[in-house]
Design a protein around this motif. Structure first.
Motif, mmCIF file in Angstrom:
data_model
loop_
_atom_site.group_PDB
_atom_site.id
_atom_site.type_symbol
_atom_site.label_atom_id
_atom_site.label_comp_id
_atom_site.label_asym_id
_atom_site.label_seq_id
_atom_site.Cartn_x
_atom_site.Cartn_y
_atom_site.Cartn_z
ATOM 1 N N GLU A 137 3.696 -7.136 -1.389
ATOM 2 C CA GLU A 137 4.168 -6.254 -0.324
ATOM 3 C C GLU A 137 3.221 -5.055 -0.195
ATOM 4 O O GLU A 137 2.898 -4.612 0.903
ATOM 5 C CB GLU A 137 5.600 -5.786 -0.656
ATOM 6 C CG GLU A 137 6.306 -5.184 0.521
ATOM 7 C CD GLU A 137 7.766 -4.826 0.206
ATOM 8 O OE1 GLU A 137 8.338 -5.367 -0.769
ATOM 9 O OE2 GLU A 137 8.313 -3.990 0.942
ATOM 10 N N ALA A 138 2.759 -4.552 -1.351
ATOM 11 C CA ALA A 138 1.851 -3.395 -1.348
ATOM 12 C C ALA A 138 0.514 -3.758 -0.685
ATOM 13 O O ALA A 138 -0.064 -2.951 0.055
ATOM 14 C CB ALA A 138 1.627 -2.904 -2.774
ATOM 15 N N ASP A 139 0.023 -4.984 -0.923
ATOM 16 C CA ASP A 139 -1.237 -5.416 -0.291
ATOM 17 C C ASP A 139 -1.106 -5.374 1.221
ATOM 18 O O ASP A 139 -2.001 -4.892 1.935
ATOM 19 C CB ASP A 139 -1.580 -6.860 -0.688
ATOM 20 C CG ASP A 139 -2.050 -6.985 -2.135
ATOM 21 O OD1 ASP A 139 -2.504 -5.971 -2.696
ATOM 22 O OD2 ASP A 139 -1.959 -8.107 -2.682
ATOM 23 N N VAL A 140 0.012 -5.933 1.710
ATOM 24 C CA VAL A 140 0.195 -5.985 3.163
ATOM 25 C C VAL A 140 0.313 -4.579 3.732
ATOM 26 O O VAL A 140 -0.195 -4.280 4.815
ATOM 27 C CB VAL A 140 1.404 -6.875 3.537
ATOM 28 C CG1 VAL A 140 1.727 -6.778 5.024
ATOM 29 C CG2 VAL A 140 1.110 -8.326 3.158
ATOM 30 N N GLN A 141 0.924 -3.676 2.971
ATOM 31 C CA GLN A 141 1.005 -2.287 3.425
ATOM 32 C C GLN A 141 -0.399 -1.682 3.539
ATOM 33 O O GLN A 141 -0.669 -0.910 4.461
ATOM 34 C CB GLN A 141 1.891 -1.457 2.476
ATOM 35 C CG GLN A 141 2.268 -0.089 3.038
ATOM 36 C CD GLN A 141 2.989 -0.173 4.391
ATOM 37 O OE1 GLN A 141 3.948 -0.926 4.540
ATOM 38 N NE2 GLN A 141 2.526 0.580 5.389
ATOM 39 N N VAL A 142 -1.282 -2.056 2.618
ATOM 40 C CA VAL A 142 -2.670 -1.567 2.687
ATOM 41 C C VAL A 142 -3.319 -2.023 4.005
ATOM 42 O O VAL A 142 -4.025 -1.254 4.679
ATOM 43 C CB VAL A 142 -3.491 -2.072 1.471
ATOM 44 C CG1 VAL A 142 -4.984 -1.803 1.668
ATOM 45 C CG2 VAL A 142 -2.994 -1.413 0.180
ATOM 46 N N ILE A 143 -3.056 -3.278 4.389
ATOM 47 C CA ILE A 143 -3.622 -3.791 5.648
ATOM 48 C C ILE A 143 -3.055 -2.997 6.834
ATOM 49 O O ILE A 143 -3.804 -2.556 7.720
ATOM 50 C CB ILE A 143 -3.305 -5.300 5.836
ATOM 51 C CG1 ILE A 143 -3.827 -6.120 4.644
ATOM 52 C CG2 ILE A 143 -3.906 -5.815 7.143
ATOM 53 C CD1 ILE A 143 -3.359 -7.574 4.643
ATOM 54 N N ILE A 144 -1.744 -2.801 6.824
ATOM 55 C CA ILE A 144 -1.111 -2.057 7.931
ATOM 56 C C ILE A 144 -1.667 -0.632 8.001
ATOM 57 O O ILE A 144 -2.029 -0.149 9.076
ATOM 58 C CB ILE A 144 0.428 -2.030 7.761
ATOM 59 C CG1 ILE A 144 1.003 -3.454 7.841
ATOM 60 C CG2 ILE A 144 1.082 -1.135 8.826
ATOM 61 C CD1 ILE A 144 2.469 -3.565 7.441
ATOM 62 N N ASP A 145 -1.782 0.002 6.839
ATOM 63 C CA ASP A 145 -2.308 1.381 6.812
ATOM 64 C C ASP A 145 -3.739 1.438 7.330
ATOM 65 O O ASP A 145 -4.119 2.371 8.040
ATOM 66 C CB ASP A 145 -2.262 1.943 5.379
ATOM 67 C CG ASP A 145 -0.825 2.202 4.907
ATOM 68 O OD1 ASP A 145 0.081 2.200 5.766
ATOM 69 O OD2 ASP A 145 -0.617 2.371 3.689
ATOM 70 N N ALA A 146 -4.520 0.421 6.980
ATOM 71 C CA ALA A 146 -5.913 0.391 7.445
ATOM 72 C C ALA A 146 -5.952 0.285 8.969
ATOM 73 O O ALA A 146 -6.728 0.983 9.626
ATOM 74 C CB ALA A 146 -6.665 -0.777 6.806
ATOM 75 N N PHE A 147 -5.098 -0.573 9.528
ATOM 76 C CA PHE A 147 -5.066 -0.702 10.993
ATOM 77 C C PHE A 147 -4.563 0.588 11.646
ATOM 78 O O PHE A 147 -5.023 0.965 12.727
ATOM 79 C CB PHE A 147 -4.216 -1.907 11.424
ATOM 80 C CG PHE A 147 -5.011 -3.193 11.486
ATOM 81 C CD1 PHE A 147 -5.286 -3.919 10.339
ATOM 82 C CD2 PHE A 147 -5.504 -3.660 12.696
ATOM 83 C CE1 PHE A 147 -6.033 -5.092 10.390
ATOM 84 C CE2 PHE A 147 -6.253 -4.839 12.759
ATOM 85 C CZ PHE A 147 -6.515 -5.553 11.610
ATOM 86 N N ALA A 148 -3.621 1.266 10.973
ATOM 87 C CA ALA A 148 -3.114 2.533 11.519
ATOM 88 C C ALA A 148 -4.238 3.569 11.546
ATOM 89 O O ALA A 148 -4.455 4.262 12.547
ATOM 90 C CB ALA A 148 -1.947 3.033 10.671
ATOM 91 N N LYS A 149 -4.985 3.641 10.461
ATOM 92 C CA LYS A 149 -6.075 4.607 10.366
ATOM 93 C C LYS A 149 -7.178 4.257 11.376
ATOM 94 O O LYS A 149 -7.780 5.126 11.993
ATOM 95 C CB LYS A 149 -6.623 4.595 8.936
ATOM 96 C CG LYS A 149 -7.386 5.841 8.558
ATOM 97 C CD LYS A 149 -7.721 5.847 7.059
ATOM 98 C CE LYS A 149 -9.047 6.533 6.826
ATOM 99 N NZ LYS A 149 -9.704 6.147 5.579
#
Ligand code: PLP
Lengths: 410, 82
Positions: free
Chosen positions: A378-390
């Motif tokens: 779940e944390a990995d996928v959050q990293v992907i989402i955060d990267a797209f947000a940034k």
């Protein structure tokens, strides 16, 4: 006078433009692949989110042991094709295991998934047959049809009514049959075929249905057989092909059939007969992966959750997504230049996705394509989402950067 | 239905090509569909599907690989609708 490579001048211009945006997205070189979800380039750790390693089995302890043992027991290569010295008991054992998984009497394994479709389609379609292929069919389905003398007609993507119309329009196929070729989960957009409806239309017209489950074997269905199993029509499919290079965590491919007569094509399929067979390590790793897939309900559950998590996260950021949640999530970008800039930006920020551009994509679209793995947390996928947000927040900067790079190029 | 004339087919093909020609390259019978109009190799087949539906004909993919220009496409469609 024209020179041999002159014809590639327009392509070279396009590649040069891409290179101005950063590095070559279609020629990434990793210094190390550390796990199913982590790689390294220089001193940068990269989260892998574009490797089609759907179940994360490339680093599974048992799959690795099987591959290592195979090298020790049978050597590094087969040095021969399936019709010469390249058939080992392991190849036959894997064919039996896959046939049993599908509940089908025949299965043939090949050296790659690409060659599987080249071989099977060219082996099945004769001069008088007619191939009907989905408009978004993978390159190896198109190339397979090109190896035949069969007439080939394309129908609208994922549209059984359109297939029905084109079968009717073509009329009776004198002395031949219709071979309808579709995929289960489409590799670029991550959309799912209504296989059950295609079964109806195809069989109503007396045709044969061929389904490439390259991306769906292992990832869908109660036992991981794929989307035909998930949609309850596995026993009605004439041919199912797939690859070892995704869920099966190896290199190779297979085609299974409910028709025992499929066996005869071993004597005619050129991409089966005239190439070396898959190595013992590849075959033995895939053999263990089949059992892992059958028992992999927990892996599929996590994969499904991660797909839904990522889809929801990117949707909340108002990205244009190409399909419903699945292990493949494609983000549509306005043009190739910006997509390339963003791809580089994501790499610089530690996330590897695929840059997908025409003609390899439907609707001439430019995509940032993500494929998830059961090994993602779940944390990995959050990293992907955060990267797209940034990335979205840095859009102005990325754009002006692109403009200055383009100006510098002129 | 009477068979369409060359110029009717040509006009229809120009209309169907329009959305696949975002750079608005001028279309002429001698225009290369991929080389001049920059329609990508997959999109070409999308245009073909539109033409098939408009004229209710089958234009198989192997036939398309021999068609390079708009004029050749007109001739092919003419042959199928005659
Ligand atoms: C739909 C489809 N079929 C076949 C293949 C080929 O598989 P392989 O990598 O084993 O050649 C791929 C993978 O790229 C694919 O996406």
């Amino acid at each position: 006078m024209t020179k041999l490579f002159d014809k590639y001048a327009p392509l070279q211009t396009r590649v040069d433009m891409m290179m101005k945006m950063g590095s070559d997205a279609l020629g990434v070189e990793f210094d190390d692949i550390i796990s199913a979800t982590r790689g390294r380039i220089g001193n940068r750790d990269i989260l892998l989110a574009g490797t089609n390693n759907y179940l994360g089995l490339t680093f599974d302890e048992d799959c690795r042991t099987a591959a290592k043992t195979a090298v020790d027991d049978h050597g590094t290569g087969t040095t021969g094709s399936r019709i010469a010295n390249g058939t080992y008991s392991e190849h036959v054992d894997l064919e039996k295991a896959l046939a049993e998984h599908f509940g089908m009497p025949s299965c043939v394994v090949f050296t790659t998934g690409y060659q599987t479709n080249l071989a099977a389609i060219s082996g099945l379609a004769g001069d008088k047959d007619v191939i009907f292929m989905d408009a978004d069919a993978h390159a190896c389905i198109i190339d397979g049809s090109r190896l035949t003398n069969a007439s080939t007609i394309r129908f609208r993507h994922n549209n059984p009514e359109d297939l029905d119309k084109r079968l009717r329009r073509r009329g009776e196929i004198e002395g031949g049959n219709a071979l309808v070729v579709i995929e289960g989960l489409y590799s670029m957009f991550g959309d799912v075929a209504p296989i059950d409806e295609f079964v109806d239309v195809t069989h109503r017209h007396g045709g044969y249905l061929f389904v490439d489950e390259a991306h769906s074997y292992g990832t869908f269905g109660p036992t991981g057989c794929g989307l035909a199993e998930a949609q309850g029509v596995l026993d009605k499919i004439d041919f199912i092909s797939g690859t070892f290079s995704k869920s099966l965590a190896s290199v190779g491919g297979f085609c299974a059939s409910k028709h025992p007569e499929f066996e005869i094509t071993r004597k005619v399929m050129r991409p089966y007969m005239f190439t070396a067979s898959a190595t013992p390590a590849n075959i033995c790793a895939a053999r263990v992966a089949v059992d892992k897939i059958k028992a992999g309900g927990h892996l599929r559950d996590n994969l499904k959750d991660r797909g839904e998590q990522l889809h929801a996260g990117l949707k909340a950021l108002e990205f244009d997504l190409c399909a419903e949640p699945s292990p493949i999530i494609a983000v549509r970008r306005p043009n190739e230049g910006l997509a390339a800039m963003e791809w580089n930006w994501l790499m610089d920020n530690g996330v590897y996705v695929n840059l997908a551009v025409p003609p390899g994509t439907p609707q001439s679209s430019s995509l940032l394509r993500i494929s998830l793995s059961a090994a993602h947390t779940e944390a990995d996928v959050q990293v992907i989402i955060d990267a797209f947000a940034k990335m979205k927040a840095s859009q102005g900067e990325i754009m002006s950067n692109m403009m200055s790079k383009l100006q510098a190029a002129e | 239905m009477t068979a369409p004339t060359d110029s009717e087919i040509y006009d229809k093909i120009c209309e169907l090509l329009k959305p696949y020609n975002p750079k608005n390259h001028p279309i002429e019978p001698s225009s290369g569909i991929m080389s001049d109009l920059e329609v990508d190799s997959v999109a070409v087949f999308d245009v073909i599907m539109e033409i098939e539906d408009h004229y209710d004909v089958s234009i198989p993919m192997e036939m398309v690989s021999d068609i390079k220009t708009v004029g050749e496409l007109v001739t092919a469609v003419k042959g199928l609708t005659a």
